[in-house]
Design a protein around this motif. Structure first.
Motif, PDB file in Angstrom:
ATOM      1  N   MET A   1       0.837  -1.201   0.000  1.00  0.00           N
ATOM      2  CA  MET A   1       0.000   0.000   0.000  1.00  0.00           C
ATOM      3  C   MET A   1       0.868   1.247   0.000  1.00  0.00           C
ATOM      4  N   GLU A   2       0.443   2.266  -0.736  1.00  0.00           N
ATOM      5  CA  GLU A   2       1.264   3.469  -0.832  1.00  0.00           C
ATOM      6  C   GLU A   2       1.158   4.290   0.458  1.00  0.00           C
ATOM      7  N   ARG A  31     -20.554  14.747  -4.047  1.00  0.00           N
ATOM      8  CA  ARG A  31     -19.894  14.082  -5.169  1.00  0.00           C
ATOM      9  C   ARG A  31     -19.648  15.058  -6.324  1.00  0.00           C
ATOM     10  N   GLU A  34     -16.545  16.754  -5.441  1.00  0.00           N
ATOM     11  CA  GLU A  34     -15.358  15.911  -5.596  1.00  0.00           C
ATOM     12  C   GLU A  34     -14.931  15.832  -7.053  1.00  0.00           C
ATOM     13  N   ARG A  35     -15.946  15.702  -7.912  1.00  0.00           N
ATOM     14  CA  ARG A  35     -15.617  15.586  -9.339  1.00  0.00           C
ATOM     15  C   ARG A  35     -15.069  16.893  -9.889  1.00  0.00           C
ATOM     16  N   ARG A  38     -11.540  17.213  -8.834  1.00  0.00           N
ATOM     17  CA  ARG A  38     -10.712  16.293  -9.613  1.00  0.00           C
ATOM     18  C   ARG A  38     -10.430  16.857 -11.013  1.00  0.00           C
ATOM     19  N   TYR A  46      -6.047  12.874   0.432  1.00  0.00           N
ATOM     20  CA  TYR A  46      -7.059  11.819   0.559  1.00  0.00           C
ATOM     21  C   TYR A  46      -7.005  11.216   1.944  1.00  0.00           C
ATOM     22  N   GLY A  49      -6.970   4.560   4.317  1.00  0.00           N
ATOM     23  CA  GLY A  49      -7.937   3.466   4.419  1.00  0.00           C
ATOM     24  C   GLY A  49      -8.171   2.795   3.091  1.00  0.00           C
ATOM     25  N   PHE A  50      -9.066   1.851   3.093  1.00  0.00           N
ATOM     26  CA  PHE A  50      -9.315   1.051   1.899  1.00  0.00           C
ATOM     27  C   PHE A  50     -10.070   1.812   0.829  1.00  0.00           C
ATOM     28  N   ASN A  51     -10.962   2.722   1.245  1.00  0.00           N
ATOM     29  CA  ASN A  51     -11.703   3.516   0.266  1.00  0.00           C
ATOM     30  C   ASN A  51     -11.370   4.982   0.451  1.00  0.00           C
ATOM     31  N   PRO A  52     -10.186   5.393  -0.031  1.00  0.00           N
ATOM     32  CA  PRO A  52      -9.758   6.770   0.207  1.00  0.00           C
ATOM     33  C   PRO A  52     -10.689   7.759  -0.462  1.00  0.00           C
TER      34      PRO A  52
ATOM     35  N   THR B 329     -14.747  14.937 -17.069  1.00  0.00           N
ATOM     36  CA  THR B 329     -15.860  14.569 -16.191  1.00  0.00           C
ATOM     37  C   THR B 329     -15.504  14.517 -14.711  1.00  0.00           C
ATOM     38  N   GLY B 330     -14.254  14.212 -14.394  1.00  0.00           N
ATOM     39  CA  GLY B 330     -13.904  14.021 -12.991  1.00  0.00           C
ATOM     40  C   GLY B 330     -14.414  12.713 -12.419  1.00  0.00           C
ATOM     41  N   TYR B 331     -14.915  11.840 -13.272  1.00  0.00           N
ATOM     42  CA  TYR B 331     -15.407  10.556 -12.783  1.00  0.00           C
ATOM     43  C   TYR B 331     -14.324   9.821 -12.005  1.00  0.00           C
ATOM     44  N   GLU B 332     -14.741   9.152 -10.930  1.00  0.00           N
ATOM     45  CA  GLU B 332     -13.807   8.389 -10.122  1.00  0.00           C
ATOM     46  C   GLU B 332     -13.787   6.931 -10.547  1.00  0.00           C
ATOM     47  N   GLY B 386      -4.273  -1.743  -3.367  1.00  0.00           N
ATOM     48  CA  GLY B 386      -4.405  -1.081  -2.082  1.00  0.00           C
ATOM     49  C   GLY B 386      -5.834  -0.803  -1.666  1.00  0.00           C
ATOM     50  N   ARG B 387      -6.781  -0.982  -2.605  1.00  0.00           N
ATOM     51  CA  ARG B 387      -8.179  -0.771  -2.228  1.00  0.00           C
ATOM     52  C   ARG B 387      -8.754  -2.023  -1.593  1.00  0.00           C
ATOM     53  N   ARG B 388      -9.921  -1.867  -1.007  1.00  0.00           N
ATOM     54  CA  ARG B 388     -10.606  -3.018  -0.434  1.00  0.00           C
ATOM     55  C   ARG B 388     -10.944  -3.999  -1.550  1.00  0.00           C
TER      56      ARG B 388
END
Lengths: 220, 692
Positions: A1-2, A31, A34-35, A38, A46, A49-52, B329-332, B386-388
């Motif tokens: 993991m980073e 959301r 967030e987009r 981004r 971030y 954890g598993f879902n940063p 879009t910034g989509y994740e 690294g993700r779940r």
């Protein structure tokens, strides 16, 4: 993991949320933010954890159907950025109804906005034929009461609560347009006790004539 | 219906209504990247309609491609419209407001063309509901010259007959090119013929059964001349006394006896400016097709037959699209779409490159339809980074080696268990397995084996991660689809299916198990609609009148409406769904040519009954018909661009068989025959290493 890079800068954002966004629930607004962040390519920090997720914190989500004139959010960046540059970059990527108005640096270790929020100022416009005197009388009666039972839905169940202590002040603010009357409210907005403008209007007998509800200020 | 509201009227209605309906942002428009053009500055206006709610329709890639391509043309505009949910429909009807587009809030009747996407059959009643909400006559023959042209495209159009009455034309195959031919044809017709209500048609045809005043006949004739466009009103069926079809005949010289699907020789440029919805939608992500078509030849799979030939998008093009999508879009999350991701020849290179470029941006990448092999686990491991690691999904579709040979998805149970071992040992906690029941030749033993397999996978999971292991099993029912080797097969009867499901429910339970299934009655609706003929148009219309809509929604199913509609029409749903068809029967979709020949499908159906497995056709061409039909297109693309053999002298290519010669034959199904073939071997990859 980073490795998670230590965050370096907290920016406090004042923004307005208008128009089509009033039909978008808070989680979806988050959301949308967030987009946009981004797309703007700003150096977001971030969470670990598993879902940063990006470290983006809102003082208080707006209820569906309402707009906000000066909402507040914090964002944490991995590298420092000029607040003005951040604002320009993010505004360029926002949908038209979300606008950053002011961005300033805040101490990295600030307490959570949500935890320190005390109250909020609201303006509600109602389309009604009631005159000023009648409305004033209702506001006075509301403020004079000791207890005001109200209902809210919580997890699909009706829950009774006392609305009165959540309302700090009510004011008649005149007629912004013909046929509309404006009421100003100061409501408690603490994590354990939050007053809702629509509940107040319902208690005032104006629930059916609401035209527009806007949060104008958050008080910490 | 209100006479003709303006966009301002509709905005006023929305202002009064939006806070009283669920998820109001379904109806507001105004999302990032939606295209709002000056209504009066364009020549033609197209409404792209998806007959289910916004939340589902926004994920439809076909409409996103057309929206993008049409809006790139300065003389055209495309806007979106979705089925309103029940609360909004009630509000529209109560206020006499017509259905409107999201971008500029124009009533649908203001558009020149309304194009529906029809990916599956349970949307048919919603199409009728949307036409009705728009204030349009449902039947194409009842619409006048000033009404919009109403067309459809998508997988369900490969049997266009049940919905024939409601469309002016249906597109068979890929729509990216033909849509512009349709628009140009329509525009030319409008210019020449005019659209005034008092116009009298110049062509009258004694043979055609239309009212002589039909204004659309000359338009239909022009459209029918376009390749890949089926104009149902220019054809008529006739029936044998027993109710089966005698033939479907063109009534007009403009209408070809067989309509052949359209394809693009190379994939269209990927969409990068996806509309980003405010609210959560079903697949809230951008999608890039990395490959069209599939070479595996699973016999139940309609997509695997109708989307042939296989065409790959170059890795570099995918990578550039990923960059452009993130910027726009910034989509994740980005989904890399194909029918079989593992078969995309650049898959390893692609995954590695995407993670190198975007791994630190927390981009999550979806890679669906992976084969059951350890290579898939490698790919997913790279993508997870690294993700779940929550779920891993495989679709063996059948639980015994024998039945998987029948359906031509020959994965060995041992390989499946070995893959499960890899999945759990590398940190995933759950495996989802998809199966179908009701395959031809299925026995109780095959159903029992679903539970056995689930238990075996759980045992592996427990061994690696103890009580955290989860095994989810999803069971659906086979609906034999048109244009597949199983098109002649009946649907299993409801009682048997229910008994199987109850049994599996009992056996797949307890800690860590999750069992889900499709109601066999929903299967029945899909089955009679997909296998139906023209007589079903009346049934669909009547079922809609009786309240059927949102048939794909479990909470909304209205089976009684369908039963009554069938009874009133004097038809039997079982005759359509549960009747095995004879090989020489004229099928309702016989005049629609997918490029895969009926002869090939027949031989492959015979193969299924012997448990004879055919290889991935990238290894061995079985002359399904595609290559012959599209040989000119094949010559115009690079050798490695298609899964089909390259044409021309001196080309290196896979062997070609005129008849599908099996890789092996299942020894339980046809022991004497099996002896003539080699032992059971896997498809493709391992074969490549063997002696061939």
């Amino acid at each position: 993991m980073e490795a998670v890079v230590a965050p370096q800068q907290r920016l406090r954002i004042t923004f307005s949320q208008q128009g089509a966004l009033r039909y978008v629930g808070h989680l979806d607004v988050v959301r949308t933010w967030e987009r946009a962040l981004r797309r703007a390519g700003v150096p977001l920090a971030y969470s670990a954890g598993f879902n940063p997720g990006p470290r983006l914190f809102f003082a208080s989500g707006l209820p569906l159907g309402t707009t906000g004139r000066a909402e507040i959010a914090d964002v944490v960046l991995n590298q420092p950025m000029e607040p003005a540059a951040f604002m320009a970059a993010v505004n360029a990527q926002m949908p038209p109804d979300l606008r950053l108005l002011q961005v300033e640096e805040a101490p990295l270790k600030s307490p959570a906005l949500q935890a320190i929020l005390q109250a909020s100022l609201w303006q509600a416009d109602v389309a009604t034929t009631l005159d000023e005197a009648t409305l004033q009388a209702r506001l006075t009666a509301f403020l004079a009461s000791v207890e005001l039972p109200a209902d809210k839905r919580r997890k699909g169940r009706q829950v009774s609560y006392d609305l009165r202590p959540l309302v700090l002040d009510l004011r008649y603010l005149g007629e912004p347009e013909t046929g509309w009357q404006r009421i100003g409210m100061t409501l408690r907005s603490a994590p354990e006790a939050t007053g809702r403008a629509d509940a107040v209007l319902t208690a005032l007998g104006l629930g059916e004539s609401v035209a527009r509800i806007e949060r104008v200020q958050l008080i910490f | 219906m209100m006479n003709h509201p303006t966009p301002a009227d509709i905005s006023g209605f929305l202002e009064r209504t939006l806070l009283r309906v669920q998820k109001p942002a379904r109806y507001t428009g105004g999302e990032l990247n939606c295209v709002v053009k000056d209504w009066d500055a364009v020549q033609q206006r197209i409404a792209l309609a998806f007959p289910d709610i916004y939340d589902l329709g926004m994920s439809n890639l076909g409409l996103a491609i057309l929206y993008d391509q049409i809006n790139q043309r300065p003389d055209l505009l495309a806007e979106r419209v979705y089925a309103p949910w029940l609360d909004m429909e009630a509000a529209l009807r109560a206020a006499d407001m017509p259905l409107f587009s999201l971008e500029t809030r124009h009533p649908l009747t203001d558009f020149d063309v309304i194009g529906f996407s029809l990916p599956y059959e349970q949307l048919y009643t919603n199409v009728l509901n949307m036409l009705d909400l728009a204030g349009l006559p449902l039947r194409a023959a009842e619409r006048s010259a000033q009404h919009p042209l109403v067309i459809a495209g998508g997988s369900a159009c490969y049997n266009p007959e049940p919905m024939h009455a409601f469309f002016d034309a249906l597109v068979i195959g890929e729509g990216e090119e033909v849509i512009f031919e349709i628009l140009a044809t329509y525009e030319a017709w409008k210019q020449e013929v005019g659209t005034h209500a008092n116009h009298e048609p110049e062509i009258q045809d004694a043979v055609t059964p239309f009212p002589l005043s039909n204004h659309r006949l000359s338009l239909w004739q022009r459209l029918a001349r376009l390749r890949g466009v089926y104009v149902p009103h220019l054809y008529a069926p006739s029936y044998h006394p027993d109710g089966t079809l005698a033939q479907i005949e063109p009534l007009d010289e403009a209408a070809p006896p067989v309509v052949t699907k359209r394809i693009l020789p190379t994939m269209p440029p990927p969409v990068t400016r996806f509309i980003v919805p405010f609210i959560d939608t079903v697949h809230n992500r951008a999608a890039i097709e990395i490959q069209r078509g599939c070479t595996r030849g699973c016999r139940f799979c309609q997509a695997g037959m109708i989307f042939r030939p296989v065409r790959e998008r170059p890795v570099q093009e995918v990578l550039e699209a990923v960059d452009a999508i993130i910027a726009a879009t910034g989509y994740e999350e980005i989904g890399l779409l194909s029918l079989s991701s593992s078969d995309y020849s650049g898959v390893a290179e692609l995954v590695e490159a995407i993670m190198t470029r975007h791994g630190d941006k927390k981009l999550s990448v979806g890679l669906p339809s992976l084969r059951i092999e350890s290579f898939s686990v490698d790919l997913m491991e790279q993508l997870a980074r690294g993700r779940r690691r929550s779920g891993f999904t495989f679709a063996p579709e059948a639980a015994t080696d024998r039945l998987r040979d029948v359906i031509n998805k020959p994965i060995a149970t041992d390989d499946l268990l070995r893959t499960a071992e890899e999945v759990f040992s590398r940190g995933w906690t759950s495996i989802k397995l998809y199966f179908m029941i009701g395959h031809p030749t299925q026995s109780l033993e095959d159903v029992e084996a679903i539970a056995d397999l689930a238990q075996a996978v759980m045992k592996i999971g427990r061994r690696h991660i103890g009580g955290k292991a989860k095994v989810r099993v999803g069971v659906s029912t086979l609906v034999p689809k048109p244009h597949t080797p199983f098109q002649w097969v009946p649907v299993e009867d409801v009682d048997t299916l229910n008994a199987h499901i109850r049994h599996l429910q009992e056996r797949i339970r307890g800690k860590g198990f999750d069992f889900s299934w499709n109601d066999p009655r929903d299967t029945l609706v899909e089955a009679f609609l997909t296998r139906g003929d023209r007589r079903l148009a009346v049934v669909i219309e009547r079922a809609w009148q009786l309240g059927a809509k949102f048939d794909a929604w479990q909470d909304n199913r209205n089976f009684a409406a369908w039963q009554q509609a069938f009874a009133e029409a004097g038809l039997d749903p079982d005759w359509y769904a549960r009747r095995g068809r004879l090989l020489d029967e004229v099928l309702p979709w016989e005049h629609i040519n997918t490029g895969v020949s009926k002869e090939f499908l027949t031989l492959d159906y015979m193969n299924s009954l012997k448990g004879a497995v055919v290889d991935d056709c990238r290894e061995h061409c079985y002359s399904c018909g595609i290559l012959g039909l599209f040989r000119h297109d094949r010559r115009n693309v690079p050798d490695d661009a298609w899964g089909c053999p390259a044409l021309g002298r001196g080309k290196a290519r896979q062997p070609v068989d005129i008849r599908p010669v099996p890789l092996y034959v299942n020894s339980e199904m046809a022991p004497e025959l099996a002896a003539h073939y080699g032992p059971r071997v896997p498809q493709r990859s391992a074969r490549r290493e063997g002696s061939d």
